[in-house]
Design a protein around this motif. Structure first.
Motif, short mmCIF file in Angstrom:
data_model
loop_
_atom_site.label_atom_id
_atom_site.label_comp_id
_atom_site.label_asym_id
_atom_site.label_seq_id
_atom_site.Cartn_x
_atom_site.Cartn_y
_atom_site.Cartn_z
N ALA A 1 -49.76 9.00 -48.93
CA ALA A 1 -49.11 8.55 -50.17
C ALA A 1 -48.28 7.30 -49.90
O ALA A 1 -48.28 6.35 -50.69
CB ALA A 1 -48.25 9.66 -50.76
N HIS A 2 -47.58 7.27 -48.76
CA HIS A 2 -46.79 6.09 -48.39
C HIS A 2 -47.70 4.89 -48.17
O HIS A 2 -47.40 3.78 -48.62
CB HIS A 2 -45.96 6.40 -47.15
N GLU A 3 -48.82 5.09 -47.50
CA GLU A 3 -49.77 4.00 -47.27
C GLU A 3 -50.32 3.47 -48.60
O GLU A 3 -50.48 2.26 -48.77
CB GLU A 3 -50.93 4.48 -46.39
N THR A 4 -50.59 4.37 -49.52
CA THR A 4 -51.06 3.96 -50.84
C THR A 4 -50.00 3.12 -51.54
O THR A 4 -50.31 2.07 -52.13
CB THR A 4 -51.43 5.19 -51.69
N ALA A 5 -48.74 3.54 -51.46
CA ALA A 5 -47.64 2.79 -52.07
C ALA A 5 -47.50 1.39 -51.46
O ALA A 5 -47.11 0.45 -52.15
CB ALA A 5 -46.33 3.56 -51.93
N LEU A 6 -47.86 1.27 -50.18
CA LEU A 6 -47.81 -0.04 -49.50
C LEU A 6 -49.02 -0.91 -49.83
O LEU A 6 -49.08 -2.06 -49.42
CB LEU A 6 -47.72 0.15 -47.99
#
Length: 178
Positions: free
Chosen positions: A152-157
């Motif tokens: 999810a963090h990678e997607t947000a980035l």
């Protein structure tokens, strides 16, 4: 090859390795990855102080001074596994088993539990490489809460502009040569 926790004064060299390792992404149309800022000095210091930053050094001969790092790896415990947060090798040192040696040491230091990582599926030196050394792609149903949070963090980035996958390797399954 010597693998050890780098000294604090070597952390800037890890950032330089990351910048150099990002350059080949340009040739794949992934300039945003090549231009991405390396881990901050504060983050590298945090990993180093926890003993979860590893650097690879060439062995030196008699009379040689100590050479700087040629690759590095950051790891952290995630859901009972050793999660490889980052592994980078200077392109001038590619295809010498440095990444594999760093991963092996992280496996040992993490306590012989499964290894996990997230990576690009279509970059030859990412998911295909990890598959050759014993990692398998995890289907969505097998993602742990920690891996879901990382994804999810990678997607947000914005990293999901290119296909990504979470991968896992059971302890002691080093796979073939890569």
């Amino acid at each position: 090859m010597i693998i050890q926790v780098p000294a604090l004064d070597e952390l800037p060299a890890l950032r330089a390795i990351e910048r150099a390792a990002g350059e080949p992404f340009r040739g794949l149309g992934m300039a945003a990855i090549a231009d991405d800022e390396p881990p901050s000095p504060a983050l590298l210091t945090e990993f180093q102080r926890a003993g979860r930053a590893l650097a690879a050094y060439e062995e030196t001969g008699p009379g040689d001074g100590r050479r700087g790092p040629v690759g590095y790896l950051l790891w952290e415990p995630v859901d009972g596994c050793t999660h490889i947060e980052q592994v980078s090798v200077h392109p001038d040192q590619a295809h010498r088993g440095i990444g594999r040696a760093l991963i092996k040491r992280a496996e040992r230091d993490g306590g012989q539990v499964a290894l996990t990582l997230t990576t690009f599926t279509e970059v030859p030196w990412n998911a295909p490489y990890y598959a050759r050394i014993g990692f398998r792609a995890l289907p969505e149903a097998e993602l742990t809460p920690g891996l879901r949070a990382i994804r999810a963090h990678e997607t947000a980035l914005g990293l999901d502009r290119w296909p990504r996958v979470a991968m896992r390797r059971e302890p002691g399954r080093a796979g073939g040569e890569g």
